[in-house]
Design a protein around this motif. Structure first.
Motif, PDB file in Angstrom:
ATOM      1  N   ASP A  13      61.507 106.911   3.057  1.00 26.99           N
ATOM      2  CA  ASP A  13      62.354 108.537   1.924  1.00 26.99           C
ATOM      3  C   ASP A  13      64.200 107.518   2.061  1.00 26.99           C
ATOM      4  OD1 ASP A  13      60.504 110.761   2.752  1.00 26.99           O
ATOM      5  OD2 ASP A  13      61.316 109.962   5.165  1.00 26.99           O
ATOM      6  N   THR A  14      63.777 106.549   1.346  1.00 24.75           N
ATOM      7  CA  THR A  14      65.854 106.109   1.147  1.00 24.75           C
ATOM      8  C   THR A  14      65.667 105.865  -0.728  1.00 24.75           C
ATOM      9  OG1 THR A  14      65.349 104.620   3.912  1.00 24.75           O
ATOM     10  CG2 THR A  14      67.237 103.920   1.424  1.00 24.75           C
ATOM     11  N   TYR A  15      66.414 106.386  -0.905  1.00 22.49           N
ATOM     12  CA  TYR A  15      66.388 106.685  -2.385  1.00 22.49           C
ATOM     13  C   TYR A  15      67.968 105.676  -3.261  1.00 22.49           C
ATOM     14  CZ  TYR A  15      62.733 109.652  -2.032  1.00 22.49           C
ATOM     15  OH  TYR A  15      62.018 109.825  -1.899  1.00 22.49           O
ATOM     16  N   LEU A  16      67.979 105.209  -4.256  1.00 19.82           N
ATOM     17  CA  LEU A  16      69.299 103.925  -4.195  1.00 19.82           C
ATOM     18  C   LEU A  16      69.517 104.480  -5.936  1.00 19.82           C
ATOM     19  CD1 LEU A  16      71.107 102.152  -4.559  1.00 19.82           C
ATOM     20  CD2 LEU A  16      69.278 100.490  -5.700  1.00 19.82           C
ATOM     21  N   PHE A  17      70.528 105.588  -6.195  1.00 21.67           N
ATOM     22  CA  PHE A  17      71.122 105.922  -7.084  1.00 21.67           C
ATOM     23  C   PHE A  17      71.388 104.658  -8.246  1.00 21.67           C
ATOM     24  CE2 PHE A  17      69.617 109.577  -4.860  1.00 21.67           C
ATOM     25  CZ  PHE A  17      70.053 110.611  -5.335  1.00 21.67           C
ATOM     26  N   VAL A  18      72.030 104.915  -9.941  1.00 24.55           N
ATOM     27  CA  VAL A  18      72.339 103.564 -10.508  1.00 24.55           C
ATOM     28  C   VAL A  18      72.483 103.923 -11.812  1.00 24.55           C
ATOM     29  CG1 VAL A  18      71.507 102.034  -9.404  1.00 24.55           C
ATOM     30  CG2 VAL A  18      70.286 102.198 -11.325  1.00 24.55           C
ATOM     31  N   LYS A  19      74.330 103.757 -12.095  1.00 25.09           N
ATOM     32  CA  LYS A  19      74.529 104.074 -13.697  1.00 25.09           C
ATOM     33  C   LYS A  19      73.214 104.005 -14.472  1.00 25.09           C
ATOM     34  CE  LYS A  19      79.005 103.416 -12.946  1.00 25.09           C
ATOM     35  NZ  LYS A  19      80.291 102.971 -13.616  1.00 25.09           N
TER      36      LYS A  19
END
Length: 92
Positions: A13-19
């Motif tokens: 349940d760990t998420y990474l948001f990038v551009k």
């Protein structure tokens, strides 16, 4: 602003948001090591969204502008039985 969201291969349940899709230049190396192999979940325009699941959309936008990424970790697990015991003053 376009946003790509990746799920961690190591942390549930760990998420990474990038551009940008597949661009992790702004993400610190120790964080990438902890995160594991990023698995693409979705790509979408942030400007067309009012909210995001459990993440605060304004925090996500700010973090993407300031740091280039946003890390969403799951909330801590709450032991409801222990919480109830404390609320009623139960002692063993």
């Amino acid at each position: 602003m376009i946003c790509a969201v990746y799920k961690s291969s190591r942390k549930a349940d760990t998420y990474l948001f990038v551009k940008k899709r597949d661009v992790f230049d702004d993400v610190p190396e120790p964080l990438m090591e902890m995160f594991g192999t990023p698995m693409l979940v979705m790509v979408f325009p942030l400007s067309k969204r009012d909210h995001l699941g459990i993440a605060d959309i304004n925090k996500v936008k700010s973090a993407l502008e300031e740091k280039g990424f946003y890390l969403q970790i799951p909330p801590p697990i709450v032991n409801l039985l222990e919480q109830h015991k404390q609320e009623i003053g139960f002692k063993q």
